[in-house]
Motif scaffolding. Structure first.
Motif, PDB file in Angstrom:
ATOM      1  N   SER A   1      17.834 -40.904  60.870  1.00  0.00           N
ATOM      2  CA  SER A   1      16.740 -41.839  60.653  1.00  0.00           C
ATOM      3  C   SER A   1      16.551 -42.070  59.162  1.00  0.00           C
ATOM      4  O   SER A   1      16.513 -41.122  58.377  1.00  0.00           O
ATOM      5  CB  SER A   1      15.446 -41.280  61.262  1.00  0.00           C
ATOM      6  N   GLY A   2      16.423 -43.323  58.783  1.00  0.00           N
ATOM      7  CA  GLY A   2      16.232 -43.656  57.377  1.00  0.00           C
ATOM      8  C   GLY A   2      17.021 -44.889  57.002  1.00  0.00           C
ATOM      9  O   GLY A   2      17.748 -45.466  57.815  1.00  0.00           O
ATOM     10  N   ASP A   3      16.894 -45.281  55.743  1.00  0.00           N
ATOM     11  CA  ASP A   3      17.511 -46.504  55.248  1.00  0.00           C
ATOM     12  C   ASP A   3      18.891 -46.220  54.679  1.00  0.00           C
ATOM     13  O   ASP A   3      19.147 -45.139  54.158  1.00  0.00           O
ATOM     14  CB  ASP A   3      16.611 -47.124  54.171  1.00  0.00           C
TER      15      ASP A   3
ATOM     16  N   ALA B   1      19.045 -44.899  51.084  1.00  0.00           N
ATOM     17  CA  ALA B   1      18.426 -43.611  50.768  1.00  0.00           C
ATOM     18  C   ALA B   1      19.223 -42.871  49.701  1.00  0.00           C
ATOM     19  O   ALA B   1      20.454 -42.888  49.699  1.00  0.00           O
ATOM     20  CB  ALA B   1      18.316 -42.759  52.024  1.00  0.00           C
TER      21      ALA B   1
ATOM     22  N   MET C   1       8.804 -32.452  55.494  1.00  0.00           N
ATOM     23  CA  MET C   1       8.292 -33.612  54.762  1.00  0.00           C
ATOM     24  C   MET C   1       7.224 -33.214  53.749  1.00  0.00           C
ATOM     25  O   MET C   1       7.126 -33.798  52.669  1.00  0.00           O
ATOM     26  CB  MET C   1       7.761 -34.649  55.740  1.00  0.00           C
TER      27      MET C   1
ATOM     28  N   ASP D   1       7.807 -33.857  49.686  1.00  0.00           N
ATOM     29  CA  ASP D   1       6.803 -34.528  48.861  1.00  0.00           C
ATOM     30  C   ASP D   1       6.344 -33.629  47.713  1.00  0.00           C
ATOM     31  O   ASP D   1       6.215 -34.078  46.570  1.00  0.00           O
ATOM     32  CB  ASP D   1       5.623 -34.932  49.733  1.00  0.00           C
TER      33      ASP D   1
ATOM     34  N   ASP E   1      10.433 -38.715  46.953  1.00  0.00           N
ATOM     35  CA  ASP E   1       9.746 -39.682  47.792  1.00  0.00           C
ATOM     36  C   ASP E   1      10.362 -39.627  49.198  1.00  0.00           C
ATOM     37  O   ASP E   1      11.549 -39.915  49.361  1.00  0.00           O
ATOM     38  CB  ASP E   1       9.905 -41.082  47.198  1.00  0.00           C
ATOM     39  N   PRO E   2       9.589 -39.257  50.231  1.00  0.00           N
ATOM     40  CA  PRO E   2      10.156 -39.205  51.583  1.00  0.00           C
ATOM     41  C   PRO E   2      10.785 -40.522  52.031  1.00  0.00           C
ATOM     42  O   PRO E   2      11.706 -40.525  52.853  1.00  0.00           O
ATOM     43  CB  PRO E   2       8.944 -38.839  52.457  1.00  0.00           C
ATOM     44  N   ALA E   3      10.304 -41.647  51.479  1.00  0.00           N
ATOM     45  CA  ALA E   3      10.859 -42.949  51.843  1.00  0.00           C
ATOM     46  C   ALA E   3      12.290 -43.126  51.341  1.00  0.00           C
ATOM     47  O   ALA E   3      13.007 -44.012  51.807  1.00  0.00           O
ATOM     48  CB  ALA E   3       9.976 -44.067  51.292  1.00  0.00           C
ATOM     49  N   LEU E   4      12.696 -42.289  50.387  1.00  0.00           N
ATOM     50  CA  LEU E   4      14.052 -42.373  49.827  1.00  0.00           C
ATOM     51  C   LEU E   4      15.009 -41.381  50.479  1.00  0.00           C
ATOM     52  O   LEU E   4      16.089 -41.124  49.961  1.00  0.00           O
ATOM     53  CB  LEU E   4      14.007 -42.125  48.317  1.00  0.00           C
ATOM     54  N   THR E   5      14.597 -40.821  51.633  1.00  0.00           N
ATOM     55  CA  THR E   5      15.439 -39.842  52.307  1.00  0.00           C
ATOM     56  C   THR E   5      15.988 -40.386  53.618  1.00  0.00           C
ATOM     57  O   THR E   5      15.347 -41.207  54.283  1.00  0.00           O
ATOM     58  CB  THR E   5      14.669 -38.536  52.598  1.00  0.00           C
ATOM     59  N   TYR E   6      17.175 -39.923  53.960  1.00  0.00           N
ATOM     60  CA  TYR E   6      17.778 -40.182  55.264  1.00  0.00           C
ATOM     61  C   TYR E   6      17.904 -38.826  55.938  1.00  0.00           C
ATOM     62  O   TYR E   6      18.495 -37.898  55.383  1.00  0.00           O
ATOM     63  CB  TYR E   6      19.152 -40.842  55.107  1.00  0.00           C
TER      64      TYR E   6
END
Length: 226
Positions: free
Chosen positions: A53-55, A58, A87, A91, A96-101
């Motif tokens: 899960s993720g971008d 990442a 998570m 943090d 940044d959790p948004a930058l993780t896969y």
């Protein structure tokens, strides 16, 4: 004598996810294909494949062992208590959790039934199962191209370094990324640490120290981000 789940005279089930991995697909295509993976016998008992899960952009890949009970039910990695610990530590470490896969070395939940009740008891995947699932991990790493991979626990480390890997010997240091299924990852560093479930398993006296160690190791990964 046939193994459990194998009919007499039937061919043994393969331990290789490679034939199920689509060539040239993006993460969405991989996720869709992984839902039908039959690369090892673990798919028979698990509820579903739990893909990463993720971008694709990442910067950090967080690599765990396998899905747990909640992950198997929800179809997403690290959604249970260990995911909450992870998570929070990510943090706190300054990532940044948004930058993780987030993904796992093995994509199906391996368990044994509880002698009493309906509870499913986690069972660690063996090396053959880890190896069978490695083509999915190699494809994820190729598409994401992270700056840092963080291995969480022994199984994740063994997926990349082999059976001799020991968390205590490798944790908290910037390591070169080994090839995955023959695939080199130039520019990617690796940091090994404990699995967040180890924090949850620690007794009251040791839990704070275990969590602090996890955060400390993740700070090493944070400093590697350019």
């Amino acid at each position: 004598m046939a193994r459990a789940g194998q009919a007499d005279g039937a061919e043994p089930e393969p331990y290789d996810a490679g034939p199920f991995v689509p060539a040239g697909g993006d993460l969405r295509a991989l996720r869709e294909a992984a839902a039908g993976c039959r690369g090892c016998p673990l798919h028979r008992a698990a509820g579903q494949t739990v893909f990463g899960s993720g971008d694709a952009s990442a910067r950090v890949v967080l690599l765990g062992e396998q899905p747990g009970d909640q992950e198997d039910r929800q179809g997403r990695p690290f959604v249970g208590p260990a995911g909450g610990v992870l998570m929070r530590a990510v943090d706190e470490a300054g990532i940044d959790p948004a930058l993780t896969y987030v993904t796992n070395a093995v994509k199906h939940f391996k368990f044994e039934p509880s002698p009493r009740g309906k509870r499913r008891i986690h069972k660690a995947p063996n090396l053959r199962e880890i190896s069978a699932c490695k083509p999915w991990l190699a494809a994820e790493l190729r598409l994401v191209g992270p700056e840092v991979v963080v291995t969480l626990g022994a199984t994740a480390g063994k997926a990349l370094f082999g059976s001799s890997f020991r968390v205590a010997e490798k944790r908290g240091a910037a390591l070169p990324m080994p090839p995955v299924d023959g695939q080199e990852s130039p520019g990617t560093a690796l940091v090994a640490t404990i699995h967040p479930s180890a924090v949850l398993r620690a007794d009251d006296a040791g839990r704070a120290a275990a969590y602090a160690g996890l955060v400390s190791d993740l700070k090493v990964a944070a400093r590697l981000l350019t």
